[in-house]
Write a protein that holds these residues in place. Structure first.
Motif, PDB file in Angstrom:
ATOM      1  N   ALA A 109       0.341  -1.181  -0.196  1.00  0.00           N
ATOM      2  CA  ALA A 109      -0.367   0.279   0.193  1.00  0.00           C
ATOM      3  C   ALA A 109       1.297   1.167   0.198  1.00  0.00           C
ATOM      4  CB  ALA A 109      -0.984  -0.003   0.903  1.00  0.00           C
ATOM      5  N   ILE A 110       1.740   1.518  -1.196  1.00  0.00           N
ATOM      6  CA  ILE A 110       2.115   2.421  -1.208  1.00  0.00           C
ATOM      7  C   ILE A 110       1.828   3.312  -2.423  1.00  0.00           C
ATOM      8  CG2 ILE A 110       4.388   1.191  -0.459  1.00  0.00           C
ATOM      9  CD1 ILE A 110       5.037   1.368  -3.308  1.00  0.00           C
ATOM     10  N   GLN A 111       2.440   4.664  -2.274  1.00  0.00           N
ATOM     11  CA  GLN A 111       1.667   5.875  -2.773  1.00  0.00           C
ATOM     12  C   GLN A 111       2.394   5.928  -4.458  1.00  0.00           C
ATOM     13  OE1 GLN A 111       2.566  10.855  -2.496  1.00  0.00           O
ATOM     14  NE2 GLN A 111       4.989  10.128  -2.730  1.00  0.00           N
ATOM     15  N   GLY A 112       1.042   6.298  -5.149  1.00  0.00           N
ATOM     16  CA  GLY A 112       1.556   5.698  -6.815  1.00  0.00           C
ATOM     17  C   GLY A 112       0.308   4.568  -7.055  1.00  0.00           C
ATOM     18  N   LYS A 113       0.268   3.673  -6.617  1.00  0.00           N
ATOM     19  CA  LYS A 113      -1.097   3.327  -6.534  1.00  0.00           C
ATOM     20  C   LYS A 113      -2.129   2.870  -6.472  1.00  0.00           C
ATOM     21  CE  LYS A 113       2.347  -1.376  -5.273  1.00  0.00           C
ATOM     22  NZ  LYS A 113       2.598  -1.750  -6.763  1.00  0.00           N
ATOM     23  N   THR A 114      -3.130   2.296  -6.946  1.00  0.00           N
ATOM     24  CA  THR A 114      -4.408   2.414  -7.565  1.00  0.00           C
ATOM     25  C   THR A 114      -5.077   1.418  -6.401  1.00  0.00           C
ATOM     26  OG1 THR A 114      -4.479   0.796  -9.389  1.00  0.00           O
ATOM     27  CG2 THR A 114      -4.586   3.110  -9.879  1.00  0.00           C
ATOM     28  N   GLY A 115      -6.125   1.547  -5.137  1.00  0.00           N
ATOM     29  CA  GLY A 115      -6.489   0.466  -4.662  1.00  0.00           C
ATOM     30  C   GLY A 115      -6.571  -0.516  -5.373  1.00  0.00           C
ATOM     31  N   ARG A 116      -6.992  -0.412  -7.055  1.00  0.00           N
ATOM     32  CA  ARG A 116      -7.353  -1.887  -7.297  1.00  0.00           C
ATOM     33  C   ARG A 116      -5.457  -2.502  -6.812  1.00  0.00           C
ATOM     34  NH1 ARG A 116      -8.454  -0.287 -11.875  1.00  0.00           N
ATOM     35  NH2 ARG A 116     -10.232   0.907 -11.502  1.00  0.00           N
ATOM     36  N   GLU A 117      -4.687  -1.981  -7.021  1.00  0.00           N
ATOM     37  CA  GLU A 117      -3.805  -2.779  -7.607  1.00  0.00           C
ATOM     38  C   GLU A 117      -3.712  -3.319  -5.672  1.00  0.00           C
ATOM     39  OE1 GLU A 117      -1.465  -0.126 -10.949  1.00  0.00           O
ATOM     40  OE2 GLU A 117      -1.713   0.264  -9.054  1.00  0.00           O
ATOM     41  N   VAL A 118      -3.409  -2.502  -4.982  1.00  0.00           N
ATOM     42  CA  VAL A 118      -3.174  -2.962  -3.802  1.00  0.00           C
ATOM     43  C   VAL A 118      -4.495  -4.243  -3.280  1.00  0.00           C
ATOM     44  CG1 VAL A 118      -3.003  -1.912  -1.406  1.00  0.00           C
ATOM     45  CG2 VAL A 118      -2.620  -0.918  -2.784  1.00  0.00           C
ATOM     46  N   ASP A 119      -5.231  -3.897  -3.741  1.00  0.00           N
ATOM     47  CA  ASP A 119      -6.643  -5.007  -3.557  1.00  0.00           C
ATOM     48  C   ASP A 119      -5.691  -6.641  -3.976  1.00  0.00           C
ATOM     49  OD1 ASP A 119      -9.534  -5.493  -2.842  1.00  0.00           O
ATOM     50  OD2 ASP A 119      -9.009  -6.638  -4.703  1.00  0.00           O
ATOM     51  N   LYS A 120      -5.659  -5.977  -5.377  1.00  0.00           N
ATOM     52  CA  LYS A 120      -4.782  -7.577  -6.118  1.00  0.00           C
ATOM     53  C   LYS A 120      -3.860  -8.441  -5.408  1.00  0.00           C
ATOM     54  CE  LYS A 120      -3.862  -9.087 -10.829  1.00  0.00           C
ATOM     55  NZ  LYS A 120      -2.571  -9.856 -10.385  1.00  0.00           N
ATOM     56  N   ILE A 121      -2.986  -7.029  -4.729  1.00  0.00           N
ATOM     57  CA  ILE A 121      -2.230  -7.974  -3.821  1.00  0.00           C
ATOM     58  C   ILE A 121      -2.408  -9.767  -2.361  1.00  0.00           C
ATOM     59  CG2 ILE A 121       0.511  -7.601  -1.625  1.00  0.00           C
ATOM     60  CD1 ILE A 121      -0.117  -5.136  -3.283  1.00  0.00           C
ATOM     61  N   GLY A 122      -3.560  -8.797  -2.103  1.00  0.00           N
ATOM     62  CA  GLY A 122      -4.359 -10.027  -0.997  1.00  0.00           C
ATOM     63  C   GLY A 122      -5.073 -10.829  -1.319  1.00  0.00           C
ATOM     64  N   ARG A 123      -5.625 -10.357  -2.564  1.00  0.00           N
ATOM     65  CA  ARG A 123      -7.192 -11.095  -3.236  1.00  0.00           C
ATOM     66  C   ARG A 123      -6.033 -12.158  -4.197  1.00  0.00           C
ATOM     67  NH1 ARG A 123     -11.814 -10.659  -3.316  1.00  0.00           N
ATOM     68  NH2 ARG A 123     -11.704  -8.090  -2.326  1.00  0.00           N
ATOM     69  N   ASP A 124      -5.157 -11.763  -4.670  1.00  0.00           N
ATOM     70  CA  ASP A 124      -4.655 -13.192  -5.188  1.00  0.00           C
ATOM     71  C   ASP A 124      -3.749 -13.922  -4.317  1.00  0.00           C
ATOM     72  OD1 ASP A 124      -4.850 -11.846  -7.769  1.00  0.00           O
ATOM     73  OD2 ASP A 124      -2.625 -11.624  -8.213  1.00  0.00           O
ATOM     74  N   PRO A 133      -9.690   6.863   0.060  1.00  0.00           N
ATOM     75  CA  PRO A 133     -10.324   5.645  -1.263  1.00  0.00           C
ATOM     76  C   PRO A 133     -10.359   4.576  -0.765  1.00  0.00           C
ATOM     77  CG  PRO A 133      -7.763   5.646  -0.642  1.00  0.00           C
ATOM     78  CD  PRO A 133      -8.343   6.983   0.538  1.00  0.00           C
ATOM     79  N   ARG A 134     -11.287   3.644  -1.940  1.00  0.00           N
ATOM     80  CA  ARG A 134     -11.574   1.966  -1.540  1.00  0.00           C
ATOM     81  C   ARG A 134     -10.035   1.375  -1.954  1.00  0.00           C
ATOM     82  NH1 ARG A 134     -16.421   3.563   1.342  1.00  0.00           N
ATOM     83  NH2 ARG A 134     -16.919   5.067   0.685  1.00  0.00           N
ATOM     84  N   LEU A 135      -9.627   0.550  -1.130  1.00  0.00           N
ATOM     85  CA  LEU A 135      -8.637  -1.094  -1.050  1.00  0.00           C
ATOM     86  C   LEU A 135      -9.788  -1.903  -2.202  1.00  0.00           C
ATOM     87  CD1 LEU A 135      -6.603  -0.221   0.655  1.00  0.00           C
ATOM     88  CD2 LEU A 135      -6.564   0.862  -1.003  1.00  0.00           C
ATOM     89  N   SER A 136     -10.444  -1.912  -3.712  1.00  0.00           N
ATOM     90  CA  SER A 136     -11.009  -2.914  -3.884  1.00  0.00           C
ATOM     91  C   SER A 136     -10.646  -3.153  -5.285  1.00  0.00           C
ATOM     92  CB  SER A 136     -12.677  -2.470  -3.460  1.00  0.00           C
ATOM     93  OG  SER A 136     -12.481  -1.159  -4.588  1.00  0.00           O
ATOM     94  N   PRO A 137     -12.049  -4.074  -6.271  1.00  0.00           N
ATOM     95  CA  PRO A 137     -11.293  -4.503  -7.595  1.00  0.00           C
ATOM     96  C   PRO A 137     -11.692  -3.491  -8.261  1.00  0.00           C
ATOM     97  CG  PRO A 137     -12.181  -6.548  -6.003  1.00  0.00           C
ATOM     98  CD  PRO A 137     -12.691  -5.225  -5.493  1.00  0.00           C
ATOM     99  N   SER A 138     -12.647  -2.228  -7.990  1.00  0.00           N
ATOM    100  CA  SER A 138     -12.979  -1.095  -8.727  1.00  0.00           C
ATOM    101  C   SER A 138     -12.528  -0.047  -7.903  1.00  0.00           C
ATOM    102  CB  SER A 138     -14.630  -1.094  -8.635  1.00  0.00           C
ATOM    103  OG  SER A 138     -14.674  -0.726  -7.021  1.00  0.00           O
ATOM    104  N   GLY A 139     -11.586  -0.178  -7.096  1.00  0.00           N
ATOM    105  CA  GLY A 139     -10.959   1.499  -6.587  1.00  0.00           C
ATOM    106  C   GLY A 139      -9.736   1.235  -7.774  1.00  0.00           C
ATOM    107  N   ASP A 140     -10.152   2.936  -7.909  1.00  0.00           N
ATOM    108  CA  ASP A 140      -9.206   2.769  -9.440  1.00  0.00           C
ATOM    109  C   ASP A 140      -8.448   4.415  -8.273  1.00  0.00           C
ATOM    110  OD1 ASP A 140     -11.291   5.568  -9.053  1.00  0.00           O
ATOM    111  OD2 ASP A 140     -12.409   5.081 -11.292  1.00  0.00           O
ATOM    112  N   LYS A 141      -8.521   4.779  -7.433  1.00  0.00           N
ATOM    113  CA  LYS A 141      -7.962   6.315  -6.676  1.00  0.00           C
ATOM    114  C   LYS A 141      -6.674   6.209  -6.642  1.00  0.00           C
ATOM    115  CE  LYS A 141     -12.347   8.672  -5.280  1.00  0.00           C
ATOM    116  NZ  LYS A 141     -12.322   9.628  -6.835  1.00  0.00           N
ATOM    117  N   ILE A 142      -5.981   6.722  -7.353  1.00  0.00           N
ATOM    118  CA  ILE A 142      -4.152   6.378  -6.577  1.00  0.00           C
ATOM    119  C   ILE A 142      -3.836   7.103  -5.279  1.00  0.00           C
ATOM    120  CG2 ILE A 142      -1.988   7.682  -7.248  1.00  0.00           C
ATOM    121  CD1 ILE A 142      -3.016   7.543 -10.008  1.00  0.00           C
TER     122      ILE A 142
END
Length: 361
Positions: free
Chosen positions: A263-278, A305-314
């Motif tokens: 969960a670092i600056q520059g990633k989207t919520g979707r990208e962080v969600d994918k880490i745990g989901r994978d 922001p939302r950390l989810s499959p639809s989370g598009d905010k950076i």
């Protein structure tokens, strides 16, 4: 109380956003937003903000309180119909283009305002204030940190009273009582305590079910401190757990730790969600993690922001977010582990200090 310098920075930043939208002024009606911009925490207020002036309209009950808490605003005790007072201010300031909170104002309220303000064009400002609120200032970070500390203290306390025969409601009551004793004004949301087979329900609020040896116990709760929320989830076991539940716990812990690191600056919520989901799906639990990985929090328990499959905010520095993966298996049980963190470049600040290694009571 929020310092004047912080309130001034918030107000100036909002005015800059208002200028970009080409609006003469704005009407702020949502409580969390008027709290953020003015510092006033009462339950009845509207703000009228122009490029030069700022008005806080309230009723007789809050005139004295608002004068203390909102030093940058002119306090106005409004008439029986607040719209009459707002209109007087808009006329005196020459406002012809008024921004309003179309994300929170109901349709009937909008119609009522627009009928009164016949010569004024009303335009929605969307989530402008919420976007500003998503980046926490130092006061907010310190306040959320305290709210997290209170929740951590309540968790430590409740571990000492969990035993067979007490109910989930007993556990929830102890958590909420201890949070208040530690300085919280209350819980930041309805406390979740789900044990045994009920732990497979992600939002299984506390019930009269009695705790039994072998139970998985998931506790999701938070403290409200100076109007800011914390949010923590821990799963513990009463007596030796089923091996399958131990395996599930370790998978969730791996997903949680990996997601926090990612969960670092520059990633989207979707990208962080994918880490745990994978990680969870890769271990054979696809479809057993049905909610988002996390969410922002602050004056509200769920913010952007939302950390989810639809989370598009950076993600940006100084955002406060939760990280809460889980696995839920009907007929067996569930595990969720959640921390509150602050985004800090590539090294997130984890505010939650409660133990995450498997706990057997």
């Amino acid at each position: 109380m929020v310092e004047k310098e912080i309130l001034s920075n918030r107000l100036n930043t909002f005015r800059e956003e208002l200028k970009k939208l080409g609006q003469d002024g704005a009407l702020i009606t949502k409580r969390e937003n008027y709290m953020y911009l003015s510092g006033f925490s009462g339950t009845s207020a509207n703000l009228v903000i122009t490029s030069k002036k700022a008005y806080l309209l309230t009723d007789f009950r809050y005139v004295e309180q608002s004068a203390v808490q909102a030093p940058l605003f002119e306090i106005v005790e409004h008439k029986p119909d607040i719209k009459d007072t707002i209109l007087e201010i808009l006329d005196s300031e020459g406002i012809k283009n008024l921004g309003f909170e179309d994300k929170s104002l109901t349709y009937s309220e909008y119609k009522s305002f627009s009928c009164k303000f016949r010569d004024i064009e009303m335009e929605g400002i969307g989530s402008v204030v919420e976007s500003l609120r998503s980046i926490k200032d130092q006061y907010e970070i310190e306040t959320i940190t305290k709210a997290v500390e209170i929740a951590d203290g309540a968790f430590t306390h409740v571990l000492g009273i969990i035993k067979p025969g007490i109910t989930e409601l007993d556990v929830a009551a102890e958590l909420e009582y201890k949070m208040k004793k530690l300085g919280a004004s209350g819980a930041s949301f309805e406390t979740i305590v789900a044990s045994g087979l009920r732990s497979s329900m992600p939002h299984g609020v506390a019930s009269e079910k009695k705790l039994e040896i072998g139970d998985t116990i998931t506790m999701d709760f938070g403290a409200l401190y100076n109007h800011y929320c914390s949010d923590i989830t821990r799963t513990v076991f009463l007596g030796q757990p089923d091996k399958k539940m131990v395996d599930i716990y370790n998978i969730v812990l791996e997903a949680q730790l990996s997601s926090v690191r990612g969960a670092i600056q520059g990633k989207t919520g979707r990208e962080v969600d994918k880490i745990g989901r994978d990680i969870i799906y890769g271990k054979g639990f696809e479809g057993k993690f049905g909610h988002g990985l996390g969410h922002g929090l602050g004056l509200e328990i769920h913010e952007n922001p939302r950390l989810s499959p639809s989370g598009d905010k950076i993600l940006k520095n100084n955002m406060a977010v939760t990280v809460e993966p889980g696995i839920y298996v009907e007929g067996l049980g569930g595990v969720r582990i959640e921390d509150t963190i602050i985004i800090r470049d590539d090294n997130p600040l984890v505010l939650t200090r409660s133990q995450k290694d498997l706990i057997i009571l």
